[in-house]
Design a protein around this motif. Structure first.
Motif, PDB file in Angstrom:
ATOM      1  N   MET A 141       5.566  -5.165   3.670  1.00  0.00           N
ATOM      2  CA  MET A 141       4.989  -3.859   3.364  1.00  0.00           C
ATOM      3  C   MET A 141       3.474  -3.993   3.232  1.00  0.00           C
ATOM      4  O   MET A 141       2.992  -4.899   2.551  1.00  0.00           O
ATOM      5  N   GLU A 142       2.758  -3.083   3.904  1.00  0.00           N
ATOM      6  CA  GLU A 142       1.298  -3.142   3.883  1.00  0.00           C
ATOM      7  C   GLU A 142       0.714  -1.838   3.348  1.00  0.00           C
ATOM      8  O   GLU A 142       1.364  -0.793   3.386  1.00  0.00           O
ATOM      9  N   LEU A 143      -0.533  -1.941   2.878  1.00  0.00           N
ATOM     10  CA  LEU A 143      -1.228  -0.784   2.313  1.00  0.00           C
ATOM     11  C   LEU A 143      -2.350  -0.348   3.255  1.00  0.00           C
ATOM     12  O   LEU A 143      -3.197  -1.154   3.637  1.00  0.00           O
ATOM     13  N   GLN A 144      -2.320   0.936   3.612  1.00  0.00           N
ATOM     14  CA  GLN A 144      -3.346   1.501   4.487  1.00  0.00           C
ATOM     15  C   GLN A 144      -4.194   2.491   3.708  1.00  0.00           C
ATOM     16  O   GLN A 144      -3.663   3.379   3.041  1.00  0.00           O
ATOM     17  N   LEU A 147      11.231  10.081   4.403  1.00  0.00           N
ATOM     18  CA  LEU A 147      11.189   8.626   4.606  1.00  0.00           C
ATOM     19  C   LEU A 147      12.607   8.056   4.614  1.00  0.00           C
ATOM     20  O   LEU A 147      12.949   7.224   5.465  1.00  0.00           O
ATOM     21  N   ARG A 148      13.423   8.521   3.693  1.00  0.00           N
ATOM     22  CA  ARG A 148      14.818   8.041   3.655  1.00  0.00           C
ATOM     23  C   ARG A 148      15.542   8.396   4.948  1.00  0.00           C
ATOM     24  O   ARG A 148      16.344   7.623   5.461  1.00  0.00           O
ATOM     25  N   THR A 149      15.257   9.573   5.485  1.00  0.00           N
ATOM     26  CA  THR A 149      15.884  10.011   6.743  1.00  0.00           C
ATOM     27  C   THR A 149      15.537   9.064   7.877  1.00  0.00           C
ATOM     28  O   THR A 149      16.420   8.592   8.600  1.00  0.00           O
ATOM     29  N   ILE A 150      14.236   8.763   8.039  1.00  0.00           N
ATOM     30  CA  ILE A 150      13.877   7.907   9.187  1.00  0.00           C
ATOM     31  C   ILE A 150      14.322   6.462   8.966  1.00  0.00           C
ATOM     32  O   ILE A 150      14.688   5.777   9.912  1.00  0.00           O
ATOM     33  N   LYS A 151      14.319   6.026   7.720  1.00  0.00           N
ATOM     34  CA  LYS A 151      14.805   4.653   7.447  1.00  0.00           C
ATOM     35  C   LYS A 151      16.263   4.505   7.883  1.00  0.00           C
ATOM     36  O   LYS A 151      16.690   3.439   8.302  1.00  0.00           O
ATOM     37  N   ARG A 152      16.992   5.586   7.786  1.00  0.00           N
ATOM     38  CA  ARG A 152      18.413   5.568   8.132  1.00  0.00           C
ATOM     39  C   ARG A 152      18.631   5.472   9.636  1.00  0.00           C
ATOM     40  O   ARG A 152      19.580   4.856  10.090  1.00  0.00           O
ATOM     41  N   LYS A 203       8.703   0.058  13.229  1.00  0.00           N
ATOM     42  CA  LYS A 203       8.450  -0.039  11.790  1.00  0.00           C
ATOM     43  C   LYS A 203       8.280   1.390  11.248  1.00  0.00           C
ATOM     44  O   LYS A 203       8.004   2.314  12.006  1.00  0.00           O
ATOM     45  N   THR A 204       8.440   1.556   9.945  1.00  0.00           N
ATOM     46  CA  THR A 204       8.315   2.886   9.348  1.00  0.00           C
ATOM     47  C   THR A 204       7.087   2.965   8.455  1.00  0.00           C
ATOM     48  O   THR A 204       6.683   1.974   7.840  1.00  0.00           O
ATOM     49  N   ALA A 205       6.507   4.154   8.417  1.00  0.00           N
ATOM     50  CA  ALA A 205       5.306   4.382   7.613  1.00  0.00           C
ATOM     51  C   ALA A 205       5.445   5.716   6.894  1.00  0.00           C
ATOM     52  O   ALA A 205       6.195   6.593   7.332  1.00  0.00           O
ATOM     53  N   VAL A 206       4.697   5.857   5.792  1.00  0.00           N
ATOM     54  CA  VAL A 206       4.782   7.091   5.001  1.00  0.00           C
ATOM     55  C   VAL A 206       3.385   7.487   4.521  1.00  0.00           C
ATOM     56  O   VAL A 206       2.597   6.649   4.100  1.00  0.00           O
ATOM     57  N   GLN A 261      11.259   1.226   0.810  1.00  0.00           N
ATOM     58  CA  GLN A 261      10.935   0.098   1.702  1.00  0.00           C
ATOM     59  C   GLN A 261      10.335   0.472   3.066  1.00  0.00           C
ATOM     60  O   GLN A 261      10.808   0.014   4.102  1.00  0.00           O
ATOM     61  N   PRO A 262       9.281   1.294   3.100  1.00  0.00           N
ATOM     62  CA  PRO A 262       8.594   1.491   4.372  1.00  0.00           C
ATOM     63  C   PRO A 262       7.806   0.221   4.712  1.00  0.00           C
ATOM     64  O   PRO A 262       7.572  -0.618   3.836  1.00  0.00           O
ATOM     65  N   ASP A 263       7.398   0.074   5.958  1.00  0.00           N
ATOM     66  CA  ASP A 263       6.581  -1.089   6.336  1.00  0.00           C
ATOM     67  C   ASP A 263       5.107  -0.851   6.044  1.00  0.00           C
ATOM     68  O   ASP A 263       4.347  -1.791   5.852  1.00  0.00           O
ATOM     69  N   LEU A 264       4.727   0.438   6.034  1.00  0.00           N
ATOM     70  CA  LEU A 264       3.321   0.787   5.852  1.00  0.00           C
ATOM     71  C   LEU A 264       3.224   1.975   4.904  1.00  0.00           C
ATOM     72  O   LEU A 264       3.866   3.006   5.124  1.00  0.00           O
ATOM     73  N   VAL A 265       2.440   1.800   3.834  1.00  0.00           N
ATOM     74  CA  VAL A 265       2.215   2.868   2.860  1.00  0.00           C
ATOM     75  C   VAL A 265       0.779   3.352   3.033  1.00  0.00           C
ATOM     76  O   VAL A 265      -0.166   2.559   2.917  1.00  0.00           O
ATOM     77  N   ILE A 266       0.619   4.647   3.318  1.00  0.00           N
ATOM     78  CA  ILE A 266      -0.706   5.189   3.622  1.00  0.00           C
ATOM     79  C   ILE A 266      -1.195   6.039   2.454  1.00  0.00           C
ATOM     80  O   ILE A 266      -0.541   6.997   2.050  1.00  0.00           O
ATOM     81  N   VAL A 267      -2.348   5.658   1.916  1.00  0.00           N
ATOM     82  CA  VAL A 267      -2.895   6.336   0.733  1.00  0.00           C
ATOM     83  C   VAL A 267      -4.326   6.776   1.025  1.00  0.00           C
ATOM     84  O   VAL A 267      -5.146   5.981   1.505  1.00  0.00           O
ATOM     85  N   GLY A 268      -4.623   8.035   0.731  1.00  0.00           N
ATOM     86  CA  GLY A 268      -5.978   8.556   0.902  1.00  0.00           C
ATOM     87  C   GLY A 268      -6.614   8.811  -0.450  1.00  0.00           C
ATOM     88  O   GLY A 268      -7.125   7.913  -1.108  1.00  0.00           O
ATOM     89  N   GLY A 269      -6.517  10.074  -0.894  1.00  0.00           N
ATOM     90  CA  GLY A 269      -7.128  10.465  -2.163  1.00  0.00           C
ATOM     91  C   GLY A 269      -6.608   9.708  -3.371  1.00  0.00           C
ATOM     92  O   GLY A 269      -7.289   9.617  -4.387  1.00  0.00           O
TER      93      GLY A 269
END
Length: 213
Positions: free
Chosen positions: A1-4, A150-155, A161-164, A180-188
């Motif tokens: 899992m990575e942080l974007q 996210l749960r829908t696409i993980k299924r 890979k999945t990202a949110v 458990q996404p592969d990529l977590v995207i955070v802005g504000g």
């Protein structure tokens, strides 16, 4: 899992300052669509040159001319380029083929896709690298969140890979990493905080704990 880290409301000098502050605690830096509109692909080029060890994502939200736009973003130094899931298959296929030639990756943003489950399966079969659920600013304001999506696409996603993305903050991050996404995207959730470095460090720590749990 990575942080974007998503950068949207900054110019190039501000972006560099921000990334410098948190670079030790993020994996990917996103040059958001508003930055590309204001500064062009030069923003991608300058951030990649300033921070060569970080993965740089160009959030172009490609809807047409997939191969050409991927080529241009790749030339500017982007490692990952975004295409909209709402576009047609031929645009996504063109983007994927060009990305393979360029050694870059494609993230498909599922913002405003009506049948998320069905479209995720279709997009997954097109050879993309990431599929991202994304609650846009306007829907966030109406109180929506991306966790259920996210749960829908993980299924259903088998290859990509999945990202949110969408309004993720430190207090909602545990719920995100549980899925458990592969990529977590955070802005504000980072850029809007007083101590950006501390918040990014805490987020990365949470992600690492879950990755190895």
């Amino acid at each position: 899992m990575e942080l974007q880290l998503a950068l949207d409301l900054v110019n190039i000098p501000e972006a560099k300052e921000l990334v410098k502050e948190v670079k030790d605690h993020i994996n990917v830096v996103e040059i958001g669509t508003p930055v590309v509109i204001n500064e062009g692909l030069r923003a991608v080029k300058e951030i990649k040159e300033a921070f060569p060890n970080l993965t740089v994502l160009a959030d172009l939200k490609i809807m047409d001319a997939g191969a050409y736009e991927v080529m241009k973003a790749s030339e500017a130094g982007a490692d990952i380029i975004t295409v909209l899931g709402a576009t047609d298959d031929s645009t996504i296929k063109g983007a994927v083929e060009e990305a393979k030639k360029q050694g870059t990756k494609i993230l498909v943003d599922m913002i405003n896709v009506k049948d998320l489950e069905q479209r995720s399966k279709e997009v997954d079969d097109l050879g993309v690298d990431y599929i991202c659920v994304h609650t846009g600013y306007d829907l966030q304001a109406a109180g929506e969140s991306p966790f259920e999506q996210l749960r829908t696409i993980k299924r259903v996603v088998k290859h990509a890979k999945t990202a949110v993305a969408g309004g993720i903050k430190l207090n909602t991050l545990p719920e995100v990493v549980d899925a458990q996404p592969d990529l977590v995207i955070v802005g504000g959730g980072i850029t809007g905080q007083d101590d950006k470095k501390a918040v990014a460090a805490k987020m990365q720590e949470l992600i690492k704990q879950k990755s190895f749990a």
